[in-house]
Design a protein around this motif. Structure first.
Motif, short mmCIF file in Angstrom:
data_model
loop_
_atom_site.label_atom_id
_atom_site.label_comp_id
_atom_site.label_asym_id
_atom_site.label_seq_id
_atom_site.Cartn_x
_atom_site.Cartn_y
_atom_site.Cartn_z
N THR A 34 0.82 -1.21 0.00
CA THR A 34 0.00 0.00 0.00
C THR A 34 0.86 1.26 0.00
OG1 THR A 34 -1.64 -1.24 1.27
CG2 THR A 34 -1.95 1.13 1.14
N GLY A 35 1.86 1.31 0.88
CA GLY A 35 2.72 2.49 0.96
C GLY A 35 3.48 2.75 -0.33
N GLU A 36 3.92 1.69 -0.99
CA GLU A 36 4.62 1.84 -2.27
C GLU A 36 3.70 2.48 -3.31
OE1 GLU A 36 7.43 -1.59 -3.54
OE2 GLU A 36 5.82 -2.50 -2.35
N ARG A 64 -5.18 -9.49 -3.11
CA ARG A 64 -4.43 -9.03 -1.94
C ARG A 64 -3.86 -10.24 -1.23
NH1 ARG A 64 -7.68 -6.45 2.95
NH2 ARG A 64 -8.80 -8.33 2.45
N ARG A 65 -2.58 -10.15 -0.91
CA ARG A 65 -1.91 -11.21 -0.15
C ARG A 65 -1.56 -10.63 1.22
NH1 ARG A 65 2.46 -12.23 -3.33
NH2 ARG A 65 1.23 -13.65 -4.59
N THR A 66 -2.07 -11.26 2.27
CA THR A 66 -1.80 -10.80 3.63
C THR A 66 -0.89 -11.80 4.32
OG1 THR A 66 -4.03 -9.86 3.70
CG2 THR A 66 -2.90 -10.10 5.80
N PRO A 72 1.51 -5.90 10.37
CA PRO A 72 0.87 -6.59 9.25
C PRO A 72 1.49 -6.19 7.91
CG PRO A 72 -0.77 -5.60 10.69
CD PRO A 72 0.57 -5.11 11.15
N LYS A 73 1.63 -7.15 7.03
CA LYS A 73 2.17 -6.90 5.69
C LYS A 73 1.13 -7.34 4.67
CE LYS A 73 5.95 -8.26 2.63
NZ LYS A 73 7.14 -9.10 2.49
#
Length: 127
Positions: A34-36, A64-66, A72-73
């Motif tokens: 998300t930040g990228e 989405r891969r959690t 959390p990544k």
């Protein structure tokens, strides 16, 4: 039953608006967090980015891969179906560059920023 007059209506329903095509384009370059994505897309707020990512995920364009770790990544990537939009995006990029050139020839003060210039602009906005 939802009805469309032209297929482009269905396309615009999914990819319309200011941000979704940009998000998909960035994910065409590879999996992103998300930040990228927020750093790569100047002007998008975190709230809007998350909303757009959720809509694209609901439409099957991205996944989405959690990761089960702290903090959390979460990573986002294009699905096989989402990658079918790439040729349309490339055509839009080409058309956009040509449009900018034409507008400049007509005397309009418009330019296409390269990625480094766009990131500098984003940093200035945050100051």
């Amino acid at each position: 039953m939802k009805q469309y007059i032209l297929g482009i209506e269905a396309t615009i329903e999914i990819f319309g608006g200011k941000w979704k095509a940009l998000i998909v384009y960035m994910l065409m370059l590879g999996t992103k967090r998300t930040g990228e994505l927020q750093r790569l897309i100047p002007g998008i707020s975190q709230k809007v980015l998350i909303e757009q990512l959720r809509e694209l995920e609901k439409d099957g364009i991205i996944e989405r891969r959690t990761y089960d770790e702290m903090p959390p990544k979460v990573e986002y990537y294009l699905t096989e179906y989402g990658s079918t939009f790439s040729e349309i995006l490339y055509a839009m990029c080409y058309w956009g560059r040509e449009n900018i050139n034409l507008r400049r020839e007509r005397g309009e003060n418009v330019m296409l920023l390269d990625k480094k210039e766009a990131l500098k602009l984003k940093k200035k906005e945050l100051l």
